[in-house]
Write a protein that holds these residues in place. Structure first.
Motif, PDB file in Angstrom:
ATOM      1  N   GLN A 217     -69.617  -7.625 -15.600  1.00 17.73           N
ATOM      2  CA  GLN A 217     -68.237  -7.967 -16.100  1.00 17.73           C
ATOM      3  C   GLN A 217     -66.857  -6.570 -16.989  1.00 17.73           C
ATOM      4  OE1 GLN A 217     -66.454 -11.665 -17.275  1.00 17.73           O
ATOM      5  NE2 GLN A 217     -68.032 -12.955 -17.407  1.00 17.73           N
ATOM      6  N   GLU A 218     -68.364  -6.036 -16.628  1.00 21.22           N
ATOM      7  CA  GLU A 218     -68.564  -4.982 -18.086  1.00 21.22           C
ATOM      8  C   GLU A 218     -67.562  -3.789 -17.298  1.00 21.22           C
ATOM      9  OE1 GLU A 218     -70.540  -6.737 -20.929  1.00 21.22           O
ATOM     10  OE2 GLU A 218     -70.681  -6.752 -18.890  1.00 21.22           O
ATOM     11  N   GLY A 219     -68.274  -3.791 -15.697  1.00 22.94           N
ATOM     12  CA  GLY A 219     -67.972  -3.001 -14.533  1.00 22.94           C
ATOM     13  C   GLY A 219     -66.594  -3.574 -14.069  1.00 22.94           C
ATOM     14  N   ALA A 220     -66.308  -4.513 -14.153  1.00 25.05           N
ATOM     15  CA  ALA A 220     -64.452  -5.200 -13.528  1.00 25.05           C
ATOM     16  C   ALA A 220     -63.889  -4.743 -14.913  1.00 25.05           C
ATOM     17  CB  ALA A 220     -64.216  -6.178 -13.811  1.00 25.05           C
ATOM     18  N   ALA A 221     -64.136  -5.047 -16.188  1.00 24.52           N
ATOM     19  CA  ALA A 221     -63.862  -4.021 -17.361  1.00 24.52           C
ATOM     20  C   ALA A 221     -63.094  -2.935 -17.083  1.00 24.52           C
ATOM     21  CB  ALA A 221     -64.184  -4.406 -18.530  1.00 24.52           C
ATOM     22  N   ILE A 222     -63.646  -2.283 -16.718  1.00 22.85           N
ATOM     23  CA  ILE A 222     -63.572  -0.880 -16.560  1.00 22.85           C
ATOM     24  C   ILE A 222     -61.969  -0.498 -15.640  1.00 22.85           C
ATOM     25  CG2 ILE A 222     -64.502   1.533 -15.614  1.00 22.85           C
ATOM     26  CD1 ILE A 222     -67.007   0.892 -16.340  1.00 22.85           C
ATOM     27  N   PHE A 223     -62.055  -1.259 -14.627  1.00 22.61           N
ATOM     28  CA  PHE A 223     -60.629  -0.795 -14.044  1.00 22.61           C
ATOM     29  C   PHE A 223     -60.268  -1.963 -13.956  1.00 22.61           C
ATOM     30  CE2 PHE A 223     -64.822   0.561 -11.758  1.00 22.61           C
ATOM     31  CZ  PHE A 223     -64.909   1.401 -11.297  1.00 22.61           C
ATOM     32  N   LEU A 224     -60.080  -2.929 -14.026  1.00 19.45           N
ATOM     33  CA  LEU A 224     -59.082  -4.310 -14.090  1.00 19.45           C
ATOM     34  C   LEU A 224     -58.804  -4.646 -15.499  1.00 19.45           C
ATOM     35  CD1 LEU A 224     -60.881  -6.431 -11.526  1.00 19.45           C
ATOM     36  CD2 LEU A 224     -59.557  -4.528 -11.232  1.00 19.45           C
ATOM     37  N   GLY A 225     -59.621  -4.072 -16.794  1.00 12.90           N
ATOM     38  CA  GLY A 225     -59.308  -4.665 -17.937  1.00 12.90           C
ATOM     39  C   GLY A 225     -58.297  -3.826 -18.922  1.00 12.90           C
ATOM     40  N   ASN A 226     -58.500  -3.851 -19.896  1.00 11.27           N
ATOM     41  CA  ASN A 226     -57.395  -2.517 -21.060  1.00 11.27           C
ATOM     42  C   ASN A 226     -58.356  -1.993 -21.784  1.00 11.27           C
ATOM     43  OD1 ASN A 226     -55.035  -4.299 -20.394  1.00 11.27           O
ATOM     44  ND2 ASN A 226     -55.851  -5.602 -21.423  1.00 11.27           N
ATOM     45  N   GLY A 227     -57.703  -0.522 -22.002  1.00  9.93           N
ATOM     46  CA  GLY A 227     -59.370   0.155 -22.792  1.00  9.93           C
ATOM     47  C   GLY A 227     -59.243   1.212 -21.954  1.00  9.93           C
ATOM     48  N   GLN A 228     -60.448   1.033 -21.219  1.00  8.69           N
ATOM     49  CA  GLN A 228     -60.956   2.047 -20.681  1.00  8.69           C
ATOM     50  C   GLN A 228     -60.459   3.272 -19.174  1.00  8.69           C
ATOM     51  OE1 GLN A 228     -63.390   2.033 -22.252  1.00  8.69           O
ATOM     52  NE2 GLN A 228     -62.810  -0.231 -23.016  1.00  8.69           N
ATOM     53  N   GLU A 229     -58.860   3.187 -19.608  1.00  6.13           N
ATOM     54  CA  GLU A 229     -58.463   4.256 -18.685  1.00  6.13           C
ATOM     55  C   GLU A 229     -58.513   5.517 -18.446  1.00  6.13           C
ATOM     56  OE1 GLU A 229     -56.867   2.512 -20.950  1.00  6.13           O
ATOM     57  OE2 GLU A 229     -56.080   1.271 -20.182  1.00  6.13           O
ATOM     58  N   GLU A 230     -60.062   6.346 -19.722  1.00  7.69           N
ATOM     59  CA  GLU A 230     -59.570   7.336 -18.882  1.00  7.69           C
ATOM     60  C   GLU A 230     -61.714   6.932 -18.792  1.00  7.69           C
ATOM     61  OE1 GLU A 230     -61.323  11.398 -22.022  1.00  7.69           O
ATOM     62  OE2 GLU A 230     -60.719   8.996 -22.583  1.00  7.69           O
ATOM     63  N   ILE A 231     -62.095   6.342 -18.776  1.00  4.88           N
ATOM     64  CA  ILE A 231     -63.495   5.799 -18.026  1.00  4.88           C
ATOM     65  C   ILE A 231     -63.142   5.896 -16.333  1.00  4.88           C
ATOM     66  CG2 ILE A 231     -65.205   4.516 -17.943  1.00  4.88           C
ATOM     67  CD1 ILE A 231     -65.665   4.130 -20.478  1.00  4.88           C
ATOM     68  N   ALA A 232     -62.846   5.143 -16.158  1.00  4.33           N
ATOM     69  CA  ALA A 232     -61.674   4.818 -15.158  1.00  4.33           C
ATOM     70  C   ALA A 232     -61.032   5.975 -14.167  1.00  4.33           C
ATOM     71  CB  ALA A 232     -60.692   3.880 -14.892  1.00  4.33           C
ATOM     72  N   ARG A 233     -60.750   6.560 -15.260  1.00  2.03           N
ATOM     73  CA  ARG A 233     -60.013   7.922 -14.448  1.00  2.03           C
ATOM     74  C   ARG A 233     -61.170   8.872 -13.790  1.00  2.03           C
ATOM     75  NH1 ARG A 233     -56.456   8.853 -18.190  1.00  2.03           N
ATOM     76  NH2 ARG A 233     -57.774  10.414 -19.852  1.00  2.03           N
ATOM     77  N   ASN A 234     -62.265   9.504 -15.448  1.00  4.55           N
ATOM     78  CA  ASN A 234     -63.121   9.959 -14.745  1.00  4.55           C
ATOM     79  C   ASN A 234     -64.197   9.699 -13.670  1.00  4.55           C
ATOM     80  OD1 ASN A 234     -62.516  11.440 -17.379  1.00  4.55           O
ATOM     81  ND2 ASN A 234     -64.088  10.766 -18.668  1.00  4.55           N
ATOM     82  N   LEU A 235     -64.249   8.449 -12.965  1.00  4.25           N
ATOM     83  CA  LEU A 235     -64.427   7.960 -12.211  1.00  4.25           C
ATOM     84  C   LEU A 235     -64.442   8.252 -10.964  1.00  4.25           C
ATOM     85  CD1 LEU A 235     -65.344   4.588 -14.170  1.00  4.25           C
ATOM     86  CD2 LEU A 235     -67.554   6.588 -13.471  1.00  4.25           C
ATOM     87  N   ASN A 236     -62.474   8.751 -11.084  1.00  6.35           N
ATOM     88  CA  ASN A 236     -62.014   9.315 -10.369  1.00  6.35           C
ATOM     89  C   ASN A 236     -60.890   7.689  -8.890  1.00  6.35           C
ATOM     90  OD1 ASN A 236     -63.565  11.536  -9.615  1.00  6.35           O
ATOM     91  ND2 ASN A 236     -65.177  10.879  -8.809  1.00  6.35           N
TER      92      ASN A 236
END
Length: 865
Positions: A97-116
């Protein structure tokens, strides 16, 4: 690290005090996926479901998604599991669920951006594709992410860990290692629903393989060129475990003929029909009598498809564990004839067993397996048994023989269904004895077949006694033929899904037999014993098949009480019978003894009378030949299956038994007594929670079978097979019976039909909906009921240490009947007491006795003899 400098190295796998860098593990899995996805058969299945060809860019982009399968491990709360105590002050985290939270949750936009993420969205990435990769542990994600997964993503200075920086490193490695994924003119990723379901399965398979430490040794420090190592290892791994079988396909060229496969010069006419079936035909149904070589037909179909590169594997599904165990060795020998001494070993896909080819394994701690032929000299052979070492990986074997429920799990909303389904998509799926399943199982198997064929897969169904109504459903046709049309349909026959009529042979060209049928108006144990003893004393080999274990044991004891013990099957210097309630080690002894006693080889079977008493376990898989058959009344398809064990071969017979005879034991008072309902010796049923249960519940079919025995004293097999089956199972004769016997019979059958409809509906409710977007799919929290209703075996009780069984062989455990297994803890430590050829033990409050008569439940202790 290639981003900012931090002290803590993110790990993806740990063990024995060592670790594997997270980026390396992601590379291992992505590389395995790349290799698997580019195997010709796998690529063909993915393209079939995608609805278009997949370019190298597509494969590279899908590999990037596979790379991100464990991205949730970036969470510091997960990494803390490998840190010294005290560095992490908060609760530990998982990673799905932590993996899903990166892309579908709130607050991890920078991590998602870094992951392309932005670039992947341009590829057409949607939530279904993303979640299908993140669900690689076998279960779908919940509708709403746990808010806990969105928390605690901060930098941990004491550990020198920054998840944002680690994500930047991962994103940089993806760009470096998968440049073709980021070209600007690539097509959008496929959007069909089942593509995401199939992708989930293949990513899960890649994760299982990429997590095998013996194939992917740990390397804790990041190597920016590691992808080359991962790809080399992946290619070797996929070959080693048998997923890449192209070397075997090359070896099969020119060897897919019937003689090479079987050692028999000429196939039988119905086998020739299968051999001549076009390879483009995805579904083949073979109807042929028992003993006509259907198994060899299926294996011939497989080697033809395998040689042509249409399939990479075989899953041979049988209705029972005993049938699978019996057939596995036979299939293994056939594969050696095709591929030579180092042929792919046939895996026994039966939970509780570790068998590959002729080798037996023992499970060790840490998911390790020790094989009895392992001397440390043949690492390649050991790696080839990778699929045999886990129930979840059975369907990834090149050759597997197992129970049909292992295949059905690929069509249900249960853990690892996607893995099973993806692995199975590569196979020719053979389902033997399709008539032998109940309504729930038929509904699940039908759904499995739709999924399998819908992915471009191949299947073959086989039966000696498939009625036209059932066949119509399997072929996916709307209208069943009339009774007259059904009876006129040729037999034996081969059907294809795309063919309007079957291909058949002239029944006169097939070896037939005329069986004298006699209805005996009694089915007491004493009656069965008297008839069997009379024939045995005249020198006949007698097969007695009772509907239930209780009736079989009673008949066995009645023969002994009548002084007939000398005529009974002998095993380990004592009398024996054959049914399902024996330990596997003892079943092996019993199978061998029965096959020797009723062998088709005159030199092995010997002369003189003999009685073999048993149940439905004698109906299939065993190559046995009786002079006389005594059987309980049962539905016509089952009766024909039993008759298939009578005069199976051209052998010298004792005087008076030159022609085949079948004595059918029937309740003296008729069948109307069971309409109450009442259950006795397999017929009728009982109500449980308002639902009608039973073995042979449909009394209308049984009554019509009884009338066929009376009206037709000579059954010509196989010429009459179609007539016999349709006369007892087609709706027209059933409706005529109800008009004659009155509304009570119709009311009872409506209840049977209602149970069948309810079971089919229950199956539909838990079937895996591959046409539904993956992102919308939610598995039930409790899978126990789904698995239980497959109709498989009961609880497997493993003893604390092997003990001597009633036949003198050390046994490691027993399998309880399903209806004894409620409330039983299979993990309970059990140490049996052994004495005077009898074993007793207690498990979860149940008292069990095990003797030469098999397992018996003793609710009041062990005082009964």
């Amino acid at each position: 690290m290639i981003g900012i400098k931090i002290n803590s190295v993110p790990w993806g796998k740990t063990g024995d005090g060592d670790s594997h860098h997270l980026i390396h593990h992601c590379a291992d899995v992505a590389a395995c996926f790349e290799v698997i996805a580019t195997l010709p058969v796998v690529r063909a299945r993915l393209e079939w479901v995608a609805g278009r060809a997949l370019s190298d860019t597509d494969i590279s982009r899908l590999a990037v998604l596979a790379f991100l399968h464990d991205v949730g491990k970036v969470h510091p709360g997960f990494q803390a599991k490998g840190w010294p105590e005290g560095l992490w002050k908060r609760p530990l985290h998982g990673h799905v669920q932590e993996g899903a939270a990166i892309f579908l949750g709130n607050g991890q936009e920078e991590i998602a951006r870094n992951l392309n993420l932005a670039e992947m969205i341009d590829w057409g990435l949607d939530s279904s594709l993303l979640l299908s990769v993140l669900a690689h542990h076998g279960r779908t994600l919940p509708a709403n992410l746990d808010p806990f997964a969105e928390r605690h993503w901060e930098t941990v200075p004491d550990a020198g860990y920054d998840p944002v920086a680690v994500a930047a490193d991962i994103g940089a490695m993806i760009l470096r290692w998968f440049p073709s994924a980021f070209v600007e003119d690539g097509p959008l990723l496929p959007t069909r629903a089942d593509f995401a379901h199939l992708l989930c399965g293949f990513v899960s398979l890649a994760d299982w393989l990429g997590s095998t430490r013996s194939l992917f040794p740990f390397r804790p420090e990041l190597d920016v060129d590691y992808i080359g190592t991962a790809r080399d290892r992946a290619r070797r791994a996929v070959r080693a475990v048998g997923l890449d079988c192209r070397a075997f396909q090359d070896r099969a060229q020119g060897r897919s003929d019937f003689t090479t496969l079987t050692g028999i010069k000429h196939p039988r006419p119905q086998q020739r029909l299968v051999g001549d079936t076009p390879l483009d035909e995805a579904l083949v149904i073979l109807e042929a009598e028992t003993g006509s070589g259907k198994t060899e037909s299926a294996l011939w179909r497989f080697v033809q498809l395998f040689e042509a590169g249409r399939v990479d594997s075989l899953y041979f599904a049988l209705p029972t564990r005993a049938a699978a165990i019996q057939l596995q060795g036979r299939v293994n020998r056939a594969m050696r004839r095709i591929f030579g001494a180092d042929a792919p070993e046939a895996v026994l896909a039966v939970p509780g067993y570790l068998i590959a080819g002729e080798a037996h394994g023992q499970a060790l701690p840490g998911w390790e397996v020790r094989w009895d032929d392992d001397r440390g000299r043949d690492e390649q052979r050991l790696l080839a048994r990778w699929a045999a070492e886990s129930v979840k990986r059975y369907l990834a074997a090149t050759i597997a023989v197992g129970t049909v429920d292992q295949a059905m799990l690929a069509a249900l909303q249960v853990k690892h269904a996607h893995l099973r389904g993806a692995a199975l998509s590569r196979s020719l799926l053979v389902i033997d004895e399709v008539h032998a399943s109940d309504s729930y199982q038929v509904a699940v198997q039908s759904h499995l077949l739709r999924i399998h064929l819908g992915r471009g897969g191949y299947a073959m169904l086989m039966s000696a006694t498939l009625g036209s109504v059932a066949r119509t459903k399997w072929l996916g046709r709307r209208a069943a033929p009339s009774f007259a049309e059904a009876v006129a349909t040729p037999y034996p026959a081969v059907w294809g899904k795309g063919e309007s009529a079957p291909r058949s042979v002239d029944v006169e060209t097939t070896r037939g037999k005329s069986v004298a049928m006699t209805l005996v108006p009694s089915w007491s144990a004493e009656q069965a014993a008297a008839l069997a003893l009379a024939a045995a004393r005249e020198g006949a080999k007698v097969l007695v098949v009772r509907n239930t274990v209780t009736a079989a044991v009673a008949t066995f004891e009645a023969i002994r009480a009548s002084g007939g013990e000398e005529w009974l099957l002998s095993v380990a210097h004592g009398p024996a019978l054959h049914h399902s309630r024996f330990a596997p080690e003892d079943r092996k002894l019993l199978d061998a003894a029965v096959e020797a006693a009723l062998s088709p080889d005159p030199a092995v079977r010997g002369v003189g009378g003999l009685i073999v008493v048993g149940t439905q376990t004698l109906e299939q898989s065993l190559d046995i030949d009786a002079d006389l058959l005594i059987t309980d009344l049962c539905p016509v398809d089952v009766l024909l299956q039993r008759i298939g064990r009578l005069h199976r071969h051209a052998l010298p017979r004792p005087p008076g038994f030159e022609a085949p005879r079948c004595l059918v034991l029937s309740p003296e008072a008729g069948l109307a007594q069971f309409l109450a309902p009442t259950f006795e010796n397999g017929l009728g049923g009982w109500r449980e929670a308002g639902v009608l249960n039973g073995i042979y519940r449909d009394l209308s079919v049984v009554e019509l079978t009884r009338r066929l025995v009376v009206a037709h004293p000579d059954w010509i097999i196989p010429a009459m097979n179609r007539f016999l089956v349709e006369s007892a199972t087609h709706p027209e004769p059933i409706e005529a019976l109800h008009r004659e016997l009155g509304p009570t019979w119709e009311t009872y059958r409506n209840e049977v039909y209602g149970k069948d409809v309810a079971e089919a509906g229950a199956a539909a409710n838990v079937a895996l909906p591959v046409t539904q977007p993956f992102a919308e799919l939610r598995f039930p929290e409790d899978e126990t009921k789904i698995r239980t209703r497959l109709g498989g075996e009961g609880a497997r009780i493993v003893f604390a240490a092997p003990v001597a069984g009633p036949f003198g062989v050390a046994i490691s455990g027993v399998t309880l009947p399903p209806y004894w297994s409620h409330g039983i803890d299979p993990d309970e430590r059990v140490t049996p007491l052994v004495g005077d050829g009898v074993m007793t033990f207690r498990v979860s409050g149940a008292n069990i006795l095990y003797s030469r008569s098999g397992l018996q439940k003793r609710p009041n202790g062990f005082s009964e003899k």
